[in-house]
Design a protein around this motif. Structure first.
Motif, PDB file in Angstrom:
ATOM      1  N   MET A  95     -16.635  -7.752  -5.602  1.00 17.85           N
ATOM      2  CA  MET A  95     -16.975  -6.341  -5.481  1.00 17.85           C
ATOM      3  C   MET A  95     -17.025  -5.676  -6.853  1.00 17.85           C
ATOM      4  O   MET A  95     -16.531  -6.206  -7.836  1.00 17.85           O
ATOM      5  CB  MET A  95     -15.964  -5.625  -4.576  1.00 17.85           C
ATOM      6  CG  MET A  95     -15.966  -6.166  -3.161  1.00 17.85           C
ATOM      7  SD  MET A  95     -14.809  -5.319  -2.098  1.00 17.85           S
ATOM      8  CE  MET A  95     -15.868  -4.100  -1.349  1.00 17.85           C
ATOM      9  N   GLU A 116     -15.562   0.017  -6.731  1.00 17.34           N
ATOM     10  CA  GLU A 116     -15.059  -0.243  -5.386  1.00 17.34           C
ATOM     11  C   GLU A 116     -13.660  -0.834  -5.417  1.00 17.34           C
ATOM     12  O   GLU A 116     -12.846  -0.582  -4.538  1.00 17.34           O
ATOM     13  CB  GLU A 116     -16.004  -1.199  -4.661  1.00 17.34           C
ATOM     14  CG  GLU A 116     -17.247  -0.512  -4.162  1.00 17.34           C
ATOM     15  CD  GLU A 116     -18.038  -1.428  -3.270  1.00 17.34           C
ATOM     16  OE1 GLU A 116     -17.871  -1.330  -2.059  1.00 17.34           O
ATOM     17  OE2 GLU A 116     -18.809  -2.256  -3.799  1.00 17.34           O
ATOM     18  N   TYR A 152       0.823  -1.206   0.000  1.00 18.28           N
ATOM     19  CA  TYR A 152       0.000   0.000   0.000  1.00 18.28           C
ATOM     20  C   TYR A 152       0.858   1.256   0.000  1.00 18.28           C
ATOM     21  O   TYR A 152       0.599   2.202  -0.734  1.00 18.28           O
ATOM     22  CB  TYR A 152      -0.928  -0.025   1.212  1.00 18.28           C
ATOM     23  CG  TYR A 152      -1.919   1.115   1.230  1.00 18.28           C
ATOM     24  CD1 TYR A 152      -2.910   1.204   0.261  1.00 18.28           C
ATOM     25  CD2 TYR A 152      -1.863   2.098   2.216  1.00 18.28           C
ATOM     26  CE1 TYR A 152      -3.817   2.244   0.265  1.00 18.28           C
ATOM     27  CE2 TYR A 152      -2.768   3.137   2.226  1.00 18.28           C
ATOM     28  CZ  TYR A 152      -3.752   3.205   1.261  1.00 18.28           C
ATOM     29  OH  TYR A 152      -4.655   4.230   1.265  1.00 18.28           O
ATOM     30  N   MET A 183     -20.148   5.797  -1.769  1.00 25.66           N
ATOM     31  CA  MET A 183     -20.342   5.054  -3.005  1.00 25.66           C
ATOM     32  C   MET A 183     -20.443   5.977  -4.216  1.00 25.66           C
ATOM     33  O   MET A 183     -19.939   5.681  -5.284  1.00 25.66           O
ATOM     34  CB  MET A 183     -21.626   4.235  -2.860  1.00 25.66           C
ATOM     35  CG  MET A 183     -21.672   3.033  -3.744  1.00 25.66           C
ATOM     36  SD  MET A 183     -20.435   1.854  -3.277  1.00 25.66           S
ATOM     37  CE  MET A 183     -21.402   0.689  -2.355  1.00 25.66           C
ATOM     38  N   LYS A 223      -6.892   1.655 -11.515  1.00 26.32           N
ATOM     39  CA  LYS A 223      -6.533   1.666 -10.101  1.00 26.32           C
ATOM     40  C   LYS A 223      -5.143   2.272  -9.924  1.00 26.32           C
ATOM     41  O   LYS A 223      -4.920   3.088  -9.028  1.00 26.32           O
ATOM     42  CB  LYS A 223      -6.573   0.232  -9.571  1.00 26.32           C
ATOM     43  CG  LYS A 223      -6.358   0.118  -8.082  1.00 26.32           C
ATOM     44  CD  LYS A 223      -6.584  -1.315  -7.631  1.00 26.32           C
ATOM     45  CE  LYS A 223      -6.204  -1.497  -6.181  1.00 26.32           C
ATOM     46  NZ  LYS A 223      -6.388  -2.889  -5.736  1.00 26.32           N
ATOM     47  N   LEU A 227      -7.623  -8.207  -7.846  1.00 26.54           N
ATOM     48  CA  LEU A 227      -8.906  -7.557  -7.634  1.00 26.54           C
ATOM     49  C   LEU A 227      -9.798  -8.464  -6.807  1.00 26.54           C
ATOM     50  O   LEU A 227      -9.651  -9.677  -6.827  1.00 26.54           O
ATOM     51  CB  LEU A 227      -9.585  -7.268  -8.981  1.00 26.54           C
ATOM     52  CG  LEU A 227      -8.838  -6.339  -9.940  1.00 26.54           C
ATOM     53  CD1 LEU A 227      -9.484  -6.364 -11.306  1.00 26.54           C
ATOM     54  CD2 LEU A 227      -8.817  -4.923  -9.399  1.00 26.54           C
ATOM     55  N   VAL A 228     -10.733  -7.843  -6.081  1.00 27.12           N
ATOM     56  CA  VAL A 228     -11.697  -8.640  -5.320  1.00 27.12           C
ATOM     57  C   VAL A 228     -12.874  -8.957  -6.240  1.00 27.12           C
ATOM     58  O   VAL A 228     -13.590  -8.068  -6.673  1.00 27.12           O
ATOM     59  CB  VAL A 228     -12.203  -7.870  -4.085  1.00 27.12           C
ATOM     60  CG1 VAL A 228     -13.209  -8.712  -3.316  1.00 27.12           C
ATOM     61  CG2 VAL A 228     -11.042  -7.492  -3.190  1.00 27.12           C
ATOM     62  N   LEU A 230     -10.359   0.501  -3.528  1.00 30.54           N
ATOM     63  CA  LEU A 230     -10.420  -0.428  -2.405  1.00 30.54           C
ATOM     64  C   LEU A 230      -9.699   0.138  -1.182  1.00 30.54           C
ATOM     65  O   LEU A 230      -8.561   0.565  -1.264  1.00 30.54           O
ATOM     66  CB  LEU A 230      -9.774  -1.763  -2.811  1.00 30.54           C
ATOM     67  CG  LEU A 230     -10.200  -2.971  -2.011  1.00 30.54           C
ATOM     68  CD1 LEU A 230     -11.659  -3.275  -2.276  1.00 30.54           C
ATOM     69  CD2 LEU A 230      -9.349  -4.168  -2.379  1.00 30.54           C
ATOM     70  N   GLY A 231     -10.386   0.153  -0.067  1.00 27.22           N
ATOM     71  CA  GLY A 231      -9.781   0.656   1.155  1.00 27.22           C
ATOM     72  C   GLY A 231      -9.755   2.175   1.240  1.00 27.22           C
ATOM     73  O   GLY A 231      -9.206   2.735   2.174  1.00 27.22           O
ATOM     74  N   ARG A 232     -10.341   2.843   0.239  1.00 21.58           N
ATOM     75  CA  ARG A 232     -10.336   4.309   0.276  1.00 21.58           C
ATOM     76  C   ARG A 232     -11.752   4.861   0.146  1.00 21.58           C
ATOM     77  O   ARG A 232     -11.987   5.907  -0.439  1.00 21.58           O
ATOM     78  CB  ARG A 232      -9.455   4.843  -0.865  1.00 21.58           C
ATOM     79  CG  ARG A 232      -7.999   4.540  -0.627  1.00 21.58           C
ATOM     80  CD  ARG A 232      -7.157   5.049  -1.761  1.00 21.58           C
ATOM     81  NE  ARG A 232      -7.323   4.226  -2.952  1.00 21.58           N
ATOM     82  CZ  ARG A 232      -6.963   4.608  -4.182  1.00 21.58           C
ATOM     83  NH1 ARG A 232      -6.459   5.796  -4.372  1.00 21.58           N
ATOM     84  NH2 ARG A 232      -7.135   3.803  -5.203  1.00 21.58           N
ATOM     85  N   PHE A 233     -12.690   4.097   0.685  1.00 19.27           N
ATOM     86  CA  PHE A 233     -14.104   4.440   0.602  1.00 19.27           C
ATOM     87  C   PHE A 233     -14.369   5.810   1.204  1.00 19.27           C
ATOM     88  O   PHE A 233     -15.105   6.619   0.670  1.00 19.27           O
ATOM     89  CB  PHE A 233     -14.897   3.365   1.351  1.00 19.27           C
ATOM     90  CG  PHE A 233     -16.384   3.414   1.132  1.00 19.27           C
ATOM     91  CD1 PHE A 233     -16.933   3.012  -0.071  1.00 19.27           C
ATOM     92  CD2 PHE A 233     -17.225   3.820   2.152  1.00 19.27           C
ATOM     93  CE1 PHE A 233     -18.299   3.024  -0.251  1.00 19.27           C
ATOM     94  CE2 PHE A 233     -18.589   3.838   1.977  1.00 19.27           C
ATOM     95  CZ  PHE A 233     -19.129   3.433   0.769  1.00 19.27           C
ATOM     96  N   ARG A 234     -13.714   6.079   2.334  1.00 20.54           N
ATOM     97  CA  ARG A 234     -13.966   7.341   3.031  1.00 20.54           C
ATOM     98  C   ARG A 234     -13.409   8.514   2.238  1.00 20.54           C
ATOM     99  O   ARG A 234     -14.083   9.521   2.063  1.00 20.54           O
ATOM    100  CB  ARG A 234     -13.350   7.288   4.438  1.00 20.54           C
ATOM    101  CG  ARG A 234     -13.853   8.400   5.344  1.00 20.54           C
ATOM    102  CD  ARG A 234     -13.218   8.330   6.711  1.00 20.54           C
ATOM    103  NE  ARG A 234     -13.545   7.104   7.413  1.00 20.54           N
ATOM    104  CZ  ARG A 234     -12.688   6.427   8.166  1.00 20.54           C
ATOM    105  NH1 ARG A 234     -11.463   6.853   8.307  1.00 20.54           N
ATOM    106  NH2 ARG A 234     -13.053   5.330   8.786  1.00 20.54           N
TER     107      ARG A 234
END
Lengths: 320, 499
Positions: free
Chosen positions: B99, B103, B79, B116, B155, B95-96, B107-111
């Motif tokens: 999801m 997303e 990271y 969304m 990404k 990739l997940v 990933l991991g940076r939603f905030r």
């Protein structure tokens, strides 16, 4: 745009969610029965008696989405209920409830430590924890029901506001809170990522251990809350209530469409899954089906839903 | 642009890395200029991927220094390296699957993305910037490999990357998708982003790389501008040893028809028919995803297929599942040794005896001594290097693990041996031994269907090569007569019979 999205997600629920179909079948079937299933009283009562299972399911969903599971909730449920009732005698009600709920958080913390931090198998660890707690409950009560002496405590689980039972209201608040947490927060999205692919989540800078650990803490907390509510509703604490609870709830979560492999599912799905059980109980009681058949039918419904689900996936996979 | 062009963005100095028993990297030094495409070529096991994993922070280096964008890098996590502007697109995509595209990009940076809505809006912007039309709400599991790659690039861009490393990005792309990738690479280059492009396909290197480094056995052999290399020079430096030593003499013992396969049809394969002769090694060439693996899985009964006919020695044979295939005299070395080939915690002898369990059981009871004999016999015959036949197969090296799988099938004396990437990820010496085994098998009347991503392997070992492109056979070649370009052209669907 938004309406369209809601429309398509509704379509997805109908086609993908066998639990939803089961509920639909029951709702339609009951139209033709001469019972008062469709009375406001009965529907609220049904929701009321499912509320505690639903609260449990919301917590469990978080652990399952993160790729774990929690079978200790039955134990937490009974022990926290007994703790609340025993403490009522010596301290104010609010404090007693708080301590009981905190107890659940502590158990969840320990579960999380073992499962997430020490990387053990959640199924076995939490099953063992559940057994341990059941033993604790029996020790605390000498396997006798403990009655509560405070009528105010009883009112939590049996009162209502404007005709809506307190339990349903509390459940609704929990639903909203958990739904928001899973859907609209960093924490929730990270849970999905961890359950979907642990390594990818790790390499994307997500604090996988902490996040998954918190899920277990929240699950324990919600189980303890459910325990307090249950003992309030029954006005007794007893060690025998939680025996099948853990399995029923975890099963309901999966029936709703949350994958045991992690990464798929959510709070509304789990609510549907548990509602299948709640409604099935209600319907069968309405139709005066004897209790042996009730158990059999429940088994059949569980097997059928999961089988249908896997069957459609199998068909898709083997498509040539 | 011009002044920036000479600036060094990444400087790797004397980096070494050892794994138990292997020195994966030995004093490696490479400088990457800003705004250039830097190709790194080398055979499997040359250390390319190890080097990239050190850069990304998956592995930690044993010694040496890495300076990226003016700052020395020590003990990073994946990271952290992404945040500092160094992104890697791995061969096995990261990739997940469960999801959505948006997303995954954040990933991991939603905030950070403010939920969304922000996630999808920003993801759309990024995807548009590389002309990718994939919906951001689609699940990654529903995407094709090339679409996934585009998502990975988006990404990488989302981190404002200054350097993007692509680890064999073309291995699973069709030619059109490849054109698209080249376009994006050139676009990124114009924006001043540097790219490290890892590949063993020389055409790509010559098409769009500016500077090329050649790696072999953990060393950087040479770094030069592309124009300073000739193709032949590059190959010689990559391979390093005289090519005669790499393969045993081609077995020449092709006999009569052994098996006829008529019209295999699945959703990925279209009316495939071919024959296999006794004593023949039949090479299947094609890109990953062209349907090579699907053909042999269908033949072996591992996937469901309808309506195809298989004749073995003139007799129609029905193969519904792998057990039927085994009874019909098939042996199968699957693509993924660790997932599909071996039970890793089991002992060498259990893994070897697995397919011939009937031989050493009577009335359903196992006779352990016979199992031991089988294990010992094959270990000896194939010269498997293992402390004992009781050792867990996990503890063996890749080549010796592969020998265990070969041994398992040797015990059933198969007539038709299917080998899907038999030398993937094993070292040169062990490869040679596997080639010798193949030779041994065909010289004793068996036939082999060989799938490999390594062109030289197919060319040097096969008696006949079929090229597969998008589920169809696009050509049949005699590798001793046909040119590499002809075969590759057919495998890429450019020439020969493919309209």
């Amino acid at each position: 745009m938004n309406g369209k999205a809601i429309g398509s997600s509704l379509y997805a629920i109908v086609t993908k969610q066998k639990a939803f179909i089961a509920i639909l079948v029951m709702l339609i079937g009951m139209l033709f029965s001469h019972t008062n299933f469709y009375s406001a009283y009965n529907l609220l009562d049904m929701l009321n008696s499912t509320s505690i299972l639903l609260i449990l399911a919301f917590g469990v969903t978080m652990t399952v989405v993160a790729g774990g599971c929690d079978l200790s909730i039955g134990g937490i449920l009974v022990v926290s209920g007994i703790i609340a009732i025993k403490l009522l005698d010596v301290m104010p009600m609010g404090l007693a409830i708080l301590i009981a709920v905190l107890f659940g958080a502590v158990v969840g913390f320990v579960n999380g430590f073992l499962v997430v931090h020490q990387r053990t198998e959640p199924f076995i660890i939490t099953l063992g924890m559940g057994l341990l707690l059941t033993g604790v409950a029996q020790q605390l009560t000498d396997a006798h029901p403990v009655p509560a002496k405070n009528p105010a405590f009883m009112m939590i689980g049996n009162g209502d506001i404007l005709g809506v039972p307190n339990l349903v209201l509390i459940m609704a608040v929990c639903f909203g809170l958990c739904f928001w947490l899973m859907r609209y927060t960093q924490f929730g999205r990270n849970l999905y990522a961890i359950g979907g692919d642990y390594e990818v989540a790790l390499y994307s800078g997500i604090n996988v251990v902490r996040t998954k650990w918190i899920a277990f803490v929240l699950c324990g907390t919600s189980a303890a809350l459910a325990g307090v509510l249950l003992s309030s509703k029954l006005n007794t604490g007893s060690s025998i209530y939680g025996e099948m609870t853990a399995l029923v709830v975890n099963c309901g979560v999966v029936v709703g469409g949350t994958s045991f492999a992690g990464g798929i599912g959510g709070i509304p799905q789990s609510a549907l899954g548990l509602l299948v059980f709640g409604m099935l109980d209600n319907v069968m009681n309405m139709l005066c089906i004897t209790s042996y058949y009730q158990v059999m039918l429940k088994g059949i419904v569980i097997v059928a839903i999961i089988w249908l689900d896997c069957f459609t996936q199998k068909r898709k996979r083997e498509f040539v | 642009m011009k002044t920036e062009g000479s600036e060094v963005i990444l400087s790797i100095n004397n980096v070494s890395k050892s794994f138990p028993g292997v020195k994966a990297l030995d004093e490696v030094s490479i400088d990457v200029q800003r705004g250039t495409v830097h190709g790194i070529v080398g055979e499997n096991g040359a250390g390319k991927s190890t080097l990239m994993k050190i850069l990304s922070g998956v592995y930690q280096k044993d010694s040496g220094t890495v300076v990226f964008d003016g700052k020395q890098i020590e003990h990073t996590t994946p990271y952290q390296s992404m945040q500092s502007g160094l992104a890697i697109i791995y061969q096995e995509l990261n990739l997940v699957n469960t999801m959505s595209v948006g997303e995954n990009i954040f990933l991991g940076r939603f905030r950070e993305m403010k939920g969304m809505k922000g996630t999808h809006a920003k993801a759309r912007e990024l995807l548009d910037s590389i002309a990718c039309k994939v919906s951001t709400t689609k699940l990654v599991s529903e995407l094709s490999v090339s679409e996934k790659q585009m998502v990975e690039i988006a990404k990488a861009l989302s981190f404002k990357s200054k350097l993007i490393i692509m680890d064999e990005p073309s291995s699973s792309l069709t030619s059109e998708e490849m054109c698209q990738l080249v376009k994006i690479i050139n676009q990124l280059k114009e924006q001043g982003i540097s790219i490290i492009y890892i590949s063993h396909k020389l055409d790509e290197i010559f098409e769009f790389c500016d500077i090329v480094s050649v790696m072999r056995d953990g060393h950087v052999i040479d770094t030069k501008e592309k124009s300073a290399f000739t193709r032949q020079e590059l190959i010689t430096k990559m391979v390093g040893r005289t090519i005669e030593n790499e393969y045993p003499p081609r077995p020449l013992c092709v006999g009569d028809t052994l098996m006829e396969v008529h019209s295999i049809n699945t959703h990925k394969l279209h009316d495939l028919s071919f024959t296999l002769n006794k004593g023949e090694i039949l090479g299947l060439m094609g890109l990953v995803g062209a349907g090579r693996t699907e053909i042999v899985r269908a033949l072996f009964g591992a996937d469901k297929v309808r309506g195809h006919r298989v004749l073995i020695e003139g007799k129609p044979t029905v193969i519904r599942n792998p057990k039927d295939a085994k009874d019909a005299g098939f042996g199968f070395i699957p693509e993924d040794r660790k997932l599909q080939g071996l039970i890793l915690p089991f002992s060498v002898e259990s893994n070897i005896s697995m397919a011939s369990i009937r031989k050493f059981s009577r009335l359903g009871f196992l006779r352990k001594s016979l199992e031991k004999d089988i294990g010992a016999r094959q270990v000896k015959a194939l010269a498997v290097k293992t402390p004992s036949t009781k050792t867990a197969v996990r503890n063996l090296s890749g080549g010796n693990q592969q020998k265990c799988i070969v041994g398992r099938w040797m015990e059933t004396s198969p007539r038709i041996f299917i080998m899907d990437e038999p030398t993937k990820g094993i070292d040169v010496g062990a490869k040679y031994e596997i080639y010798n085994l193949m030779k041994h098998i065909v010289e004793h009347g068996g036939a082999i269907i060989l799938i490999s991503s390594e062109l030289p392997e197919v060319l040097n070992m096969s008696n006949r090569v079929l090229t597969i492109f998008e589920g169809r056979i696009t050509g049949e070649f005699d590798p001793q007569k046909a040119s590499v370009n002809e075969i590759m052209g057919a495998a890429l669907g450019i020439v020969e019979g493919c309209v």
